[in-house]
Write a protein that holds these residues in place. Structure first.
Motif, PDB file in Angstrom:
ATOM      1  N   MET A 115      31.886 -20.671 -19.581  1.00 31.96           N
ATOM      2  CA  MET A 115      32.937 -20.256 -20.475  1.00 31.96           C
ATOM      3  C   MET A 115      34.173 -21.092 -20.186  1.00 31.96           C
ATOM      4  N   THR A 116      34.867 -21.460 -21.245  1.00 32.14           N
ATOM      5  CA  THR A 116      36.034 -22.314 -21.131  1.00 32.14           C
ATOM      6  C   THR A 116      37.300 -21.482 -21.173  1.00 32.14           C
ATOM      7  N   ASP A 117      38.296 -21.899 -20.439  1.00 30.18           N
ATOM      8  CA  ASP A 117      39.604 -21.248 -20.487  1.00 30.18           C
ATOM      9  C   ASP A 117      40.198 -21.497 -21.875  1.00 30.18           C
ATOM     10  N   PRO A 118      40.515 -20.424 -22.645  1.00 29.22           N
ATOM     11  CA  PRO A 118      41.030 -20.595 -24.002  1.00 29.22           C
ATOM     12  C   PRO A 118      42.319 -21.398 -24.084  1.00 29.22           C
ATOM     13  N   SER A 119      43.054 -21.509 -22.968  1.00 31.74           N
ATOM     14  CA  SER A 119      44.295 -22.280 -22.999  1.00 31.74           C
ATOM     15  C   SER A 119      44.039 -23.781 -22.981  1.00 31.74           C
ATOM     16  N   THR A 120      42.810 -24.200 -22.655  1.00 33.21           N
ATOM     17  CA  THR A 120      42.471 -25.624 -22.685  1.00 33.21           C
ATOM     18  C   THR A 120      41.285 -25.834 -23.616  1.00 33.21           C
ATOM     19  N   PRO A 121      41.580 -26.077 -24.899  1.00 30.62           N
ATOM     20  CA  PRO A 121      40.480 -26.243 -25.858  1.00 30.62           C
ATOM     21  C   PRO A 121      39.644 -27.490 -25.572  1.00 30.62           C
ATOM     22  N   ILE A 122      38.384 -27.377 -25.900  1.00 32.94           N
ATOM     23  CA  ILE A 122      37.478 -28.524 -25.788  1.00 32.94           C
ATOM     24  C   ILE A 122      37.614 -29.313 -27.091  1.00 32.94           C
ATOM     25  N   LEU A 123      38.124 -30.525 -27.007  1.00 34.09           N
ATOM     26  CA  LEU A 123      38.352 -31.301 -28.213  1.00 34.09           C
ATOM     27  C   LEU A 123      37.093 -31.982 -28.720  1.00 34.09           C
ATOM     28  N   LYS A 124      36.263 -32.454 -27.798  1.00 32.65           N
ATOM     29  CA  LYS A 124      35.030 -33.141 -28.184  1.00 32.65           C
ATOM     30  C   LYS A 124      33.857 -32.539 -27.413  1.00 32.65           C
ATOM     31  N   PRO A 125      33.291 -31.463 -27.945  1.00 36.02           N
ATOM     32  CA  PRO A 125      32.159 -30.861 -27.229  1.00 36.02           C
ATOM     33  C   PRO A 125      30.946 -31.792 -27.213  1.00 36.02           C
ATOM     34  N   SER A 128      24.017 -31.265 -35.302  1.00 34.32           N
ATOM     35  CA  SER A 128      24.599 -32.059 -36.404  1.00 34.32           C
ATOM     36  C   SER A 128      26.122 -32.011 -36.382  1.00 34.32           C
ATOM     37  N   GLY A 129      26.704 -30.955 -35.822  1.00 35.55           N
ATOM     38  CA  GLY A 129      28.154 -30.855 -35.733  1.00 35.55           C
ATOM     39  C   GLY A 129      28.759 -31.662 -34.600  1.00 35.55           C
ATOM     40  N   LEU A 130      27.925 -32.256 -33.756  1.00 39.42           N
ATOM     41  CA  LEU A 130      28.429 -33.075 -32.653  1.00 39.42           C
ATOM     42  C   LEU A 130      28.699 -34.516 -33.062  1.00 39.42           C
ATOM     43  N   SER A 131      28.474 -34.836 -34.329  1.00 38.43           N
ATOM     44  CA  SER A 131      28.751 -36.188 -34.814  1.00 38.43           C
ATOM     45  C   SER A 131      30.219 -36.537 -34.545  1.00 38.43           C
ATOM     46  N   PRO A 132      30.480 -37.743 -34.027  1.00 44.04           N
ATOM     47  CA  PRO A 132      31.873 -38.117 -33.753  1.00 44.04           C
ATOM     48  C   PRO A 132      32.685 -38.376 -35.028  1.00 44.04           C
ATOM     49  N   ILE A 133      31.996 -38.591 -36.136  1.00 45.72           N
ATOM     50  CA  ILE A 133      32.706 -38.792 -37.404  1.00 45.72           C
ATOM     51  C   ILE A 133      32.176 -37.797 -38.434  1.00 45.72           C
ATOM     52  N   CYS A 181      28.177 -34.186 -41.925  1.00 47.67           N
ATOM     53  CA  CYS A 181      26.867 -34.280 -41.258  1.00 47.67           C
ATOM     54  C   CYS A 181      26.151 -32.939 -41.285  1.00 47.67           C
ATOM     55  N   GLY A 182      26.888 -31.852 -41.076  1.00 51.61           N
ATOM     56  CA  GLY A 182      26.287 -30.527 -41.153  1.00 51.61           C
ATOM     57  C   GLY A 182      25.777 -30.218 -42.551  1.00 51.61           C
ATOM     58  N   THR A 183      26.552 -30.605 -43.565  1.00 49.06           N
ATOM     59  CA  THR A 183      26.126 -30.390 -44.947  1.00 49.06           C
ATOM     60  C   THR A 183      24.888 -31.226 -45.259  1.00 49.06           C
ATOM     61  N   LEU A 184      24.863 -32.457 -44.778  1.00 48.80           N
ATOM     62  CA  LEU A 184      23.675 -33.300 -44.961  1.00 48.80           C
ATOM     63  C   LEU A 184      22.458 -32.682 -44.272  1.00 48.80           C
ATOM     64  N   ASP A 218      38.260 -22.376 -35.354  1.00 42.97           N
ATOM     65  CA  ASP A 218      37.475 -23.057 -36.392  1.00 42.97           C
ATOM     66  C   ASP A 218      37.348 -24.530 -36.032  1.00 42.97           C
ATOM     67  N   HIS A 219      36.678 -24.790 -34.933  1.00 38.68           N
ATOM     68  CA  HIS A 219      36.504 -26.160 -34.437  1.00 38.68           C
ATOM     69  C   HIS A 219      35.657 -26.974 -35.414  1.00 38.68           C
ATOM     70  N   GLY A 220      35.981 -28.236 -35.584  1.00 39.22           N
ATOM     71  CA  GLY A 220      35.270 -29.107 -36.511  1.00 39.22           C
ATOM     72  C   GLY A 220      33.796 -29.280 -36.207  1.00 39.22           C
ATOM     73  N   SER A 221      33.402 -29.050 -34.965  1.00 38.25           N
ATOM     74  CA  SER A 221      31.988 -29.211 -34.600  1.00 38.25           C
ATOM     75  C   SER A 221      31.140 -28.027 -35.058  1.00 38.25           C
ATOM     76  N   MET A 222      31.778 -26.954 -35.480  1.00 41.95           N
ATOM     77  CA  MET A 222      31.033 -25.780 -35.945  1.00 41.95           C
ATOM     78  C   MET A 222      30.702 -25.991 -37.426  1.00 41.95           C
ATOM     79  N   VAL A 223      29.437 -26.249 -37.713  1.00 37.90           N
ATOM     80  CA  VAL A 223      29.016 -26.614 -39.065  1.00 37.90           C
ATOM     81  C   VAL A 223      27.992 -25.655 -39.667  1.00 37.90           C
ATOM     82  N   TRP A 224      27.693 -24.551 -38.977  1.00 33.48           N
ATOM     83  CA  TRP A 224      26.736 -23.590 -39.517  1.00 33.48           C
ATOM     84  C   TRP A 224      27.209 -23.080 -40.872  1.00 33.48           C
ATOM     85  N   ASP A 225      28.511 -22.961 -41.059  1.00 36.57           N
ATOM     86  CA  ASP A 225      29.063 -22.508 -42.332  1.00 36.57           C
ATOM     87  C   ASP A 225      28.713 -23.467 -43.459  1.00 36.57           C
ATOM     88  N   GLU A 226      28.771 -24.767 -43.195  1.00 43.54           N
ATOM     89  CA  GLU A 226      28.382 -25.755 -44.209  1.00 43.54           C
ATOM     90  C   GLU A 226      26.889 -25.687 -44.505  1.00 43.54           C
TER      91      GLU A 226
END
Length: 170
Positions: free
Chosen positions: A1-11, A30-35, A40-43, A91-99
């Protein structure tokens, strides 16, 4: 578990594999794509829908896809809530289940259709998901946590389907 005060920018994959919720929320990687992870999640959603429907058409019927989308939405609320907390970003960008779930919802209603029409559905959904015109942007700001992550994409899917319905009407 990560300390919420230090977000993980690039999981990384190691984070994704730590908890089943991460694996789901990050779209099986698919959400771990750097771009453009959302694209990528939608694809991934598009490709998985087409492949699964073609490979096992007796199981992946529109009715069963509907059940999968409803269950996937409920699971996604949980998975995105847990993953957002552990990443320190709701709502981190790597979370793509919604897409993925939203793209499956769109495809339930537009399939079967030629590849070009599927591409239009993909592009329209990405437009609504990225630009967030009203009321999508309102819902994105109003609802937080796992529910908020999932809900605005369902509204974007609805608007995509509305455009298709209008297009087919005229």
């Amino acid at each position: 578990m990560t300390d919420p005060s230090t977000p993980i920018l690039k999981p990384r994959a190691s984070f994704m594999l730590r908890h089943p919720a991460h694996w789901i929320a990050q779209g099986f990687g698919s959400g771990l794509s750097p771009i453009v992870p959302g694209t990528c999640g939608t694809l991934f959603g598009w490709l998985s829908f087409v492949v699964l429907s073609a490979r096992w058409p007796q199981f992946f019927t529109p009715l069963n896809w509907g059940i999968i989308v409803v269950l996937g939405y409920v699971i996604g609320v949980w998975a995105c809530s847990v993953t957002g907390k552990n990443l320190g970003v709701a709502d981190h960008g790597s979370m793509v289940w919604d897409e993925i779930i939203a793209m499956w919802l769109v495809l339930i209603f537009v399939m079967p259709t030629p590849l070009s029409t599927q591409l239009y559905a993909f592009l329209l959904f990405r437009f609504f998901d990225m630009v967030k015109p009203p009321p999508i942007g309102f819902f994105d700001r109003k609802f937080k946590g796992g529910f908020g992550v999932m809900f605005d994409d369902i509204v974007a899917a609805f608007f995509t389907l509305l455009v298709f319905a209008l297009w087919r009407t005229f």
